[in-house]
Design a protein around this motif. Sequence first.
Motif, PDB file in Angstrom:
ATOM      1  N   VAL A 140      91.546  51.209 101.585  1.00 31.74           N
ATOM      2  CA  VAL A 140      90.260  51.895 101.465  1.00 31.74           C
ATOM      3  C   VAL A 140      89.611  51.553 100.137  1.00 31.74           C
ATOM      4  O   VAL A 140      90.277  51.118  99.189  1.00 31.74           O
ATOM      5  CB  VAL A 140      90.435  53.429 101.562  1.00 31.74           C
ATOM      6  CG1 VAL A 140      91.042  53.822 102.900  1.00 31.74           C
ATOM      7  CG2 VAL A 140      91.288  53.959 100.415  1.00 31.74           C
ATOM      8  N   CYS A 158      97.013  51.249 105.275  1.00 38.64           N
ATOM      9  CA  CYS A 158      95.556  51.393 105.316  1.00 38.64           C
ATOM     10  C   CYS A 158      94.979  51.049 103.945  1.00 38.64           C
ATOM     11  O   CYS A 158      95.496  51.485 102.908  1.00 38.64           O
ATOM     12  CB  CYS A 158      95.190  52.822 105.694  1.00 38.64           C
ATOM     13  SG  CYS A 158      93.422  53.120 105.840  1.00 38.64           S
ATOM     14  N   ARG A 178      89.492  56.976 107.585  1.00 37.09           N
ATOM     15  CA  ARG A 178      89.557  55.576 107.994  1.00 37.09           C
ATOM     16  C   ARG A 178      90.990  55.133 108.287  1.00 37.09           C
ATOM     17  O   ARG A 178      91.210  54.018 108.764  1.00 37.09           O
ATOM     18  CB  ARG A 178      88.957  54.693 106.895  1.00 37.09           C
ATOM     19  CG  ARG A 178      87.471  54.902 106.667  1.00 37.09           C
ATOM     20  CD  ARG A 178      86.974  54.207 105.418  1.00 37.09           C
ATOM     21  NE  ARG A 178      87.428  54.888 104.202  1.00 37.09           N
ATOM     22  CZ  ARG A 178      87.053  54.518 102.968  1.00 37.09           C
ATOM     23  NH1 ARG A 178      86.223  53.496 102.806  1.00 37.09           N
ATOM     24  NH2 ARG A 178      87.490  55.181 101.910  1.00 37.09           N
ATOM     25  N   ASP A 217      92.380  59.936 104.292  1.00 34.08           N
ATOM     26  CA  ASP A 217      91.108  59.265 104.514  1.00 34.08           C
ATOM     27  C   ASP A 217      90.954  59.058 106.012  1.00 34.08           C
ATOM     28  O   ASP A 217      91.868  58.554 106.670  1.00 34.08           O
ATOM     29  CB  ASP A 217      91.073  57.923 103.773  1.00 34.08           C
ATOM     30  CG  ASP A 217      89.673  57.349 103.678  1.00 34.08           C
ATOM     31  OD1 ASP A 217      89.068  57.110 104.744  1.00 34.08           O
ATOM     32  OD2 ASP A 217      89.194  57.121 102.553  1.00 34.08           O
TER      33      ASP A 217
END
Length: 655
Positions: free
Chosen positions: A356, A354, A403, A401
């Motif tokens: 961010v 991921c 996300r 996070d």
Amino acid sequence: MPRRLAYAAAGLILTGSVAAPASAEPPSSISVPRGPDSPGYHLRIDTARLGISLSRGGEQLLRTASDAFTFDGGVATRVRSISREGTTVVARADSTAGRPVTLRITPRPDRFDLKWTVDGLAAGQRATHFDLTTSGYWYGGGETSEGKAQPYPLSAGTVDEPEFSPASYMMQEPYFFTSKSVGLFVRTAQPMKVALAGGRADLAVTNSAEYSSTVFVESSRRAVYDDYLGEVGKPAKSDATDSEYASPLWNSWAQYYRDIDQDKVLSWARDLKAAGVAGHTVQLDDKWESNYGNLTFDPKTFPDPKKLAADVHATGQKFGLWTTFWINLDSANYAYARDHGYLVRAKGNPAQPCTVTWWNGTAGIIDLGNPQARDWYTGNLRKLMADYGVDGFKFDTRFFDDRCAATGTLTPQDYQKLGADMTDAFDQQGAGIRTHWGNQRYGFVIRAVDADTTWDGLRTSLRRASAISANGYPFVETDMIGGSNSMPPPSREVLVRWAQAASLMPLMYASTSPVTTVDTTTGKPVAYPADTAKLYAAAVRTHAKLAGYLKTQVQQAVADGTPIMRPVYFDFPADHRFDTVDDEWLLGPALLAAPMIKAGASRDIALPSGLWFDPHTKRVELGGRTLRDYAAPLDTTPMFVRIGAPGWTDLAAHL
């Protein structure tokens, strides 16, 4: 026909219709009688459109809005039936989406559990909406997002928190309470959406098939606080040492921001020592690394970090480093962590880490769900300690996070616990860690998020610290004394008044030197008048005089969770003058803090009932009244000692 059902276990009474059409009978109600430790309450289930109304002694305490229970694509409407399952009252209602909604209420002497679901609907958003017009003032929730106003009380302004989450950088808790001694604890390990505006509160959970909460009904706000800690746990210890309570922590962030090097840090530390304001630790903040996440010193700006640590130690202070879980894409450690599976994964694509954004660039996040990733990261920290003489760390980070995708069945709340477990093995040097959402038991020091270098910044930081403390984290401090937020340095008055306010809190967290600093917006040096350091040093000495008293308050907080910095109404529940006062607080049971937090040399001070000793005038003042235009020139920090309270004699003798 209506019938009465006796709840033998708790003396609870249900009246109204059971398994009958809602239109045929009046709303059903639950009555809980007063008990030895509970005030009793009456709960009504509205049936024309599913909702609840809570009252006590005829006074309305809490009620839902007309659209009380909403979900993805629908809202609960008319109640079809009400029945009983043991001590739980079950109401089944229609909805605008054509799906039945089931509400379950389980009453207990001082609270009730409220849960609701939507038949046949997958996990998603579930929201409960409350009408604020008759429920008194609302508090709790924790910090509002950085850059947003922190209303006090919370219901006095507008709150819109689309990222109210266990993974948030903000210190937030799914817990709210009111001036009418009602508390609301939303039980979720997932992100929420929280908004208070226009006379209503909207509390939505996400990624959930059930909305689960507990409503506390008590005779005082302190009792509600105790109920909440009974659910989430009190501190099992204090993470800070006695010396970290007794003197300031100095962190380089607001002094230099990222324009920092070895010579500047050492000069700053030595100036603090010479000015009589040195503390227990000097922490090197952001921009000591070669790249974010490398966990190695930049050789250009820090050519001999081992010597720097030794030189700081020579001033009588410990040496610490700022660190984070973000690893920027341009860091050498990023490729290593990626290739070893040490980063949290992308949503929808578990083959990729991921990515961010954060305030220092674009990064991956170390996956604490992977024990090997945790050990690799902590191994790097321990190497810094062994190689250079680093004593501890300021962990300035998220642990997850929203996300990103969690590992396995972990929730965002689980990552908070993993982060707390990991950081608990290190000396956090009084900077603490911003871990929340049910992590009270760790006893970490908690610092308020960055605030402006203005009077408004000081007031905001105090509001945030108070909110954090009232959420069960008693070892609090403001943002760095004088503020930060990459702004020009504070004025002389703001810096001194901030230090004075912080001196009457559990810990002092400092950065801007009262001798000289740099305006990083212009690059120009700023020299404060000579008396600034003397006034700041006086605040440091005041705090040092509280060391023994604070030690006792820390022990009390560990024993029963009592907040050290607390709103006055916790100890004086009947004095509603303090419902909206944000510039006075109690530090333990015996010290009323009333510092100047706006420009001027006088202020009004509300004194609670009792007798109060004024350390400045050496007079005893009668409480239950307001002192008008109390003189507070820049060398005076208004405070009062409560005669007869535990610890008052030592305070009166030393302040």
